[in-house]
Design a protein around this motif. Structure first.
Motif, mmCIF file in Angstrom:
data_model
loop_
_atom_site.group_PDB
_atom_site.id
_atom_site.type_symbol
_atom_site.label_atom_id
_atom_site.label_comp_id
_atom_site.label_asym_id
_atom_site.label_seq_id
_atom_site.Cartn_x
_atom_site.Cartn_y
_atom_site.Cartn_z
ATOM 1 N N CYS A 10 0.788 -1.238 -0.088
ATOM 2 C CA CYS A 10 0.032 0.033 0.032
ATOM 3 C C CYS A 10 0.881 1.099 0.107
ATOM 4 N N ASN A 11 0.398 2.520 -0.306
ATOM 5 C CA ASN A 11 0.998 3.551 -0.021
ATOM 6 C C ASN A 11 0.242 4.810 0.487
ATOM 7 N N LYS A 12 0.944 5.699 0.739
ATOM 8 C CA LYS A 12 0.472 7.207 1.231
ATOM 9 C C LYS A 12 1.482 7.928 0.509
ATOM 10 N N VAL A 13 0.780 8.924 -0.528
ATOM 11 C CA VAL A 13 1.572 9.839 -1.260
ATOM 12 C C VAL A 13 1.163 11.093 -0.936
ATOM 13 N N ILE A 14 2.201 12.122 -0.960
ATOM 14 C CA ILE A 14 1.965 13.617 -0.833
ATOM 15 C C ILE A 14 2.462 14.376 -1.761
ATOM 16 N N THR A 15 1.545 14.702 -2.496
ATOM 17 C CA THR A 15 2.022 15.520 -3.760
ATOM 18 C C THR A 15 1.811 16.928 -3.747
ATOM 19 N N SER A 16 2.423 17.931 -4.601
ATOM 20 C CA SER A 16 2.042 19.293 -4.634
ATOM 21 C C SER A 16 2.235 19.673 -5.878
ATOM 22 N N ASP A 17 1.622 21.195 -6.155
ATOM 23 C CA ASP A 17 1.857 21.790 -7.165
ATOM 24 C C ASP A 17 1.235 23.217 -6.702
ATOM 25 N N LYS A 18 1.037 24.105 -7.780
ATOM 26 C CA LYS A 18 0.822 25.557 -7.337
ATOM 27 C C LYS A 18 -0.380 25.537 -6.679
ATOM 28 N N ALA A 19 -1.189 24.586 -6.892
ATOM 29 C CA ALA A 19 -2.748 24.712 -6.457
ATOM 30 C C ALA A 19 -2.944 24.056 -4.737
ATOM 31 N N GLY A 20 -1.638 23.375 -4.492
ATOM 32 C CA GLY A 20 -1.527 23.071 -3.136
ATOM 33 C C GLY A 20 -1.190 21.664 -2.762
ATOM 34 N N ILE A 21 -1.373 21.061 -1.896
ATOM 35 C CA ILE A 21 -0.797 19.642 -1.429
ATOM 36 C C ILE A 21 -2.062 18.972 -1.505
ATOM 37 N N ILE A 22 -1.785 17.568 -1.904
ATOM 38 C CA ILE A 22 -2.895 16.408 -2.040
ATOM 39 C C ILE A 22 -2.508 15.230 -1.434
ATOM 40 N N VAL A 23 -2.903 14.854 -0.482
ATOM 41 C CA VAL A 23 -2.397 13.326 0.357
ATOM 42 C C VAL A 23 -3.540 12.361 -0.476
ATOM 43 N N SER A 24 -2.901 11.284 -0.782
ATOM 44 C CA SER A 24 -3.699 10.147 -1.360
ATOM 45 C C SER A 24 -3.067 8.972 -1.019
ATOM 46 N N ARG A 25 -3.957 7.864 -0.699
ATOM 47 C CA ARG A 25 -3.725 6.593 -0.203
ATOM 48 C C ARG A 25 -4.298 5.495 -1.002
ATOM 49 N N ASP A 26 -3.728 4.460 -1.370
ATOM 50 C CA ASP A 26 -4.015 3.451 -2.516
ATOM 51 C C ASP A 26 -3.130 2.220 -2.334
ATOM 52 N N CYS A 27 -3.615 1.256 -3.298
ATOM 53 C CA CYS A 27 -2.671 0.043 -3.610
ATOM 54 C C CYS A 27 -1.338 0.577 -4.165
ATOM 55 N N HIS A 28 -0.284 0.312 -4.059
ATOM 56 C CA HIS A 28 1.099 0.509 -4.563
ATOM 57 C C HIS A 28 1.202 -0.457 -5.801
ATOM 58 N N PHE A 29 1.218 0.340 -6.995
ATOM 59 C CA PHE A 29 1.407 -0.607 -8.264
ATOM 60 C C PHE A 29 2.968 -0.414 -8.618
ATOM 61 N N GLU A 30 3.591 -1.545 -8.937
ATOM 62 C CA GLU A 30 5.299 -1.255 -9.372
ATOM 63 C C GLU A 30 5.163 -1.742 -10.697
ATOM 64 N N VAL A 31 5.814 -1.204 -11.533
ATOM 65 C CA VAL A 31 5.927 -1.658 -12.903
ATOM 66 C C VAL A 31 7.382 -2.492 -13.042
ATOM 67 N N VAL A 32 7.209 -3.537 -13.961
ATOM 68 C CA VAL A 32 8.605 -4.289 -14.151
ATOM 69 C C VAL A 32 9.759 -3.358 -14.542
ATOM 70 N N GLY A 33 10.899 -3.411 -14.155
ATOM 71 C CA GLY A 33 11.975 -2.556 -14.544
ATOM 72 C C GLY A 33 12.013 -1.185 -13.798
ATOM 73 N N GLN A 34 11.038 -0.709 -12.841
ATOM 74 C CA GLN A 34 11.185 0.355 -12.233
ATOM 75 C C GLN A 34 11.711 0.158 -10.876
ATOM 76 N N LYS A 35 12.509 1.105 -10.394
ATOM 77 C CA LYS A 35 12.978 0.725 -8.963
ATOM 78 C C LYS A 35 11.879 0.448 -8.148
ATOM 79 N N PRO A 36 12.143 -0.686 -7.106
ATOM 80 C CA PRO A 36 11.227 -0.870 -6.391
ATOM 81 C C PRO A 36 11.077 0.143 -5.159
ATOM 82 N N ASP A 37 9.805 0.330 -4.584
ATOM 83 C CA ASP A 37 9.668 1.251 -3.594
ATOM 84 C C ASP A 37 9.683 2.781 -3.766
ATOM 85 N N VAL A 38 9.360 3.070 -5.115
ATOM 86 C CA VAL A 38 9.306 4.337 -5.687
ATOM 87 C C VAL A 38 7.812 4.744 -6.064
ATOM 88 N N CYS A 39 7.387 5.890 -5.441
ATOM 89 C CA CYS A 39 6.016 6.305 -6.082
ATOM 90 C C CYS A 39 6.236 7.375 -6.997
#
Length: 142
Positions: free
Chosen positions: A68-97
């Motif tokens: 699972c994951n908890k991700v905090i993102t931001s842009d000019k509009a502000g901060i968003i917190v999201s929680r979800d299943c963590h999807f990993e892609v083949v060839g991607q570094k593990p544990d990267v959001c």
């Protein structure tokens, strides 16, 4: 012999059965409770079985979901917190959001265990409880 039994019981506490995992799923844009540091039983945050969640369209080779994951993102509009299943892609570094839009990832917490994305300390709490249970069992066996 009693020590071996106690160690087996302790190890069994740390194991998960199967690949299915349940995670909290929310965004602070639509549910203010999602932005809280810790989700409690009264918050009514949606719980999903990650095997049943449709995978993002941008991911062709997704590894089975075991985190699972908890991700905090931001842009000019502000901060968003999201929680979800963590999807990993083949060839991607593990544990990267990664996010599929132009937002910047401020913080990424990835964890293993059902509903571990209730806070940033879920994995430590689960391991601590398993260790405590193991010590109690060892006291009774020895």
């Amino acid at each position: 012999m009693k020590l071996i039994i106690a160690l087996i019981v302790f190890a069994a506490c740390l194991l998960r059965s199967g690949h299915a995992i349940k995670c909290y799923q929310c965004k602070s844009l639509t549910d203010a409770n999602c932005a809280k540091d810790v989700i409690d039983a009264t918050s009514n945050i949606h719980i999903v079985d990650c095997d049943m969640v449709s995978k993002p369209n941008t991911m062709d080779q997704v590894i089975p979901v075991t985190k699972c994951n908890k991700v905090i993102t931001s842009d000019k509009a502000g901060i968003i917190v999201s929680r979800d299943c963590h999807f990993e892609v083949v060839g991607q570094k593990p544990d990267v959001c990664t996010v599929s839009h132009s937002r910047e990832v401020q913080n990424c917490h990835i964890c293993k265990g059902d509903l571990c994305n209730a806070s940033s300390a879920g994995r430590l709490m689960y391991t601590g409880l398993a260790a405590l249970f193991g010590m109690v069992v060892m006291q009774f066996v020895l």
